[in-house]
Design an enzyme around this catalytic site. Structure first.
Site: not given
Ligand code: GLP
Length: 241
Positions: A137, A142
């Site tokens: 995503h 999603e």
């Molecule tokens: C989240 C956000 C995204 C983000 C992703 C990855 O749920 N909605 O914008 O890029 O998940 O998060 P992380 O960087 O903590 O792996």
């Protein structure tokens, strides 16, 4: 363009330099901001560059990519609070140029239409920083999201609920407002950040696999100005192929 950084620290420095250069070139940059752990190093670096007088955000406008729904901006779990805590509270983006989807609006479709209008009124997004979910995503788009999607109410997958909330998932919001894939793709420039071995498989699928709504980040292959900044760990699956 792909930068493979030796470490997460270097990844954050490369991304911060890129943002700094874009602001130098365009003082009124319109910048899209993600939540998540990945941009934390970038945010910390931009804050210290700002404090050292090396980057001035006074002309910058920011738009958060997404927000849980319903969610009050003061709720510490909100992405609005997250980006303020780690970045916006410590730099000089004017308060009236900080935007996030209004996740308190009783009619989410109206909040989403208003958000698209605010982006258009700002002249469109110049640069969006993106993270990537382990399921591919971007924002909260999603798997299965249409590439033509715009800012809208989305249902979070069980996978995302588990990754983002862990044991708190039962009491957490299961919906979100997110910029759509088309909204993201219309930005003049995109920077995708990914760090760590657990992202390497999805990074490889997103960048080198088929372009399919099943991997929303694969849409980025068609963006004319995409910069990918990964650390070596996040390229493990690509190297193994
Ligand atoms: C989240 C956000 C995204 C983000 C992703 C990855 O749920 N909605 O914008 O890029 O998940 O998060 P992380 O960087 O903590 O792996």
């Amino acid at each position: 363009m792909i930068h493979i950084a030796a470490s997460y620290r270097e990844l954050s420095a490369i991304a911060a330099c890129l943002v700094q250069q874009r602001i130098e070139a365009k003082k009124d940059l319109v910048l899209g901001l993600p939540a998540g752990r990945t941009p934390l190093g970038l945010y910390a670096r931009l804050v210290s560059m700002h404090q050292a007088g090396r980057v001035d955000f006074s002309g910058v406008t920011t738009f958060n990519l997404d927000e849980y729904y319903p969610m009050h901006p003061q709720d510490p779990r909100s992405f609005r609070a997250f980006t303020c805590r780690h970045f916006l509270d410590h730099v000089n983006v004017p308060a009236d140029r900080v935007y996030a989807p209004d996740a308190t609006h009783p009619r989410p479709e109206e909040a989403c239409a208003a958000y698209e209008l605010e982006i258009a009124r700002a002249g469109g997004l110049d640069l969006i920083i993106l993270g990537i979910g382990r399921n591919g995503h971007i924002g909260f788009n999603e798997p299965g999201t249409a590439f033509a999607s715009r800012t809208r109410l989305v249902a979070l997958t069980e996978h995302t609920m588990h990754v983002n909330f862990g044991r708190e998932a039962a009491s957490a919001p299961r919906l979100a407002l997110s910029m759509g894939v088309a909204t993201i793709m219309e930005a003049a420039e995109l920077v995708l950040l990914a760090s760590g071995r657990d992202k390497s498989l999805i990074v490889s699928r997103a960048l080198y696999g088929p372009v399919t709504p099943e991997v929303p980040a694969s849409a980025l292959q068609h963006h004319p100005a995409l910069t990918v900044v990964v650390d070596r760990a996040a390229t493990a699956a690509t190297r193994d192929q």
